[in-house]
Design an enzyme around this catalytic site. Sequence first.
Site, PDB file in Angstrom:
ATOM      1  N   ASP A 107      10.897  70.169-126.870  1.00 58.03           N
ATOM      2  CA  ASP A 107      11.237  69.351-125.711  1.00 58.03           C
ATOM      3  C   ASP A 107      11.959  68.111-126.246  1.00 58.03           C
ATOM      4  OD1 ASP A 107      11.045  68.275-122.989  1.00 58.03           O
ATOM      5  OD2 ASP A 107       9.505  66.965-123.824  1.00 58.03           O
ATOM      6  N   ASP A 147      12.569  64.548-124.146  1.00 55.61           N
ATOM      7  CA  ASP A 147      12.002  63.275-123.679  1.00 55.61           C
ATOM      8  C   ASP A 147      10.506  63.217-123.968  1.00 55.61           C
ATOM      9  OD1 ASP A 147      14.206  61.894-121.661  1.00 55.61           O
ATOM     10  OD2 ASP A 147      14.370  64.072-121.755  1.00 55.61           O
ATOM     11  N   ASP A 193       5.221  67.625-125.119  1.00 56.25           N
ATOM     12  CA  ASP A 193       4.309  66.501-124.913  1.00 56.25           C
ATOM     13  C   ASP A 193       3.580  66.515-123.587  1.00 56.25           C
ATOM     14  OD1 ASP A 193       6.796  65.934-123.525  1.00 56.25           O
ATOM     15  OD2 ASP A 193       6.051  63.907-123.240  1.00 56.25           O
TER      16      ASP A 193
END
Length: 220
Positions: A12, A14, A171
């Site tokens: 990922d 961001d 995250d």
Amino acid sequence: MDRIDFDVVAFDLDGTLADTAPDLAASLNHALGSVGRRGVPPESVRNLVGHGAKALLRRGLAVTGEASEGLVEEAYPAFMDYYGANICAGTRIFPGVEQALDDLVARGVTVAICTNKPESLTHLLIEALGWTGRFAAIVGGDTLAVRKPDPTPLFETIMRAGGGKAAFVGDSIIDADTAKAAQLPFVAVSFGFSDRPVAQLGAHAVIDHYAELAGALARL
């Protein structure tokens, strides 16, 4: 050196590779102001990120009042224009990221990005970070007709990166659900934008610093 038994590791973006919250917060507050709304505390944006720009706007509007789709569509151009012009003003990569990526590549692992950020903005940010050419594949939130947590973008990312045995690093619950739907090992970072404690993501491994990534992958 521990053996890493993966051909591809997808990330990922961001909250996983880079702390983009300062620029997302500034863009969100600019867009909220364009429709007469007050801004939200920049730190709160960390818990709103993950589903893409319109979802971020929707949640920002909900915090400050009505969140109709009409308001989302009205504020969206202001968000996109501002973010595109200020995409790396406050964004910083997380400590140890580049060394970890270099380490994986040195071990023969292909690295790629699967994000819900629009593809054009993803490439713009990658260029601003000096990462052009670093990733074998980049799939954004609008690259396909579906986005995470649908597993299709992750499958597409892995295929574009050459295929093979893969793992995903993220995250948030969006990333966790994507990996689960794809039936792939998931490594969670503890320092990202999750809206819940990282222990609740159901990750196969959790890292507190990128220096731990290679070891975590080797143990999976």
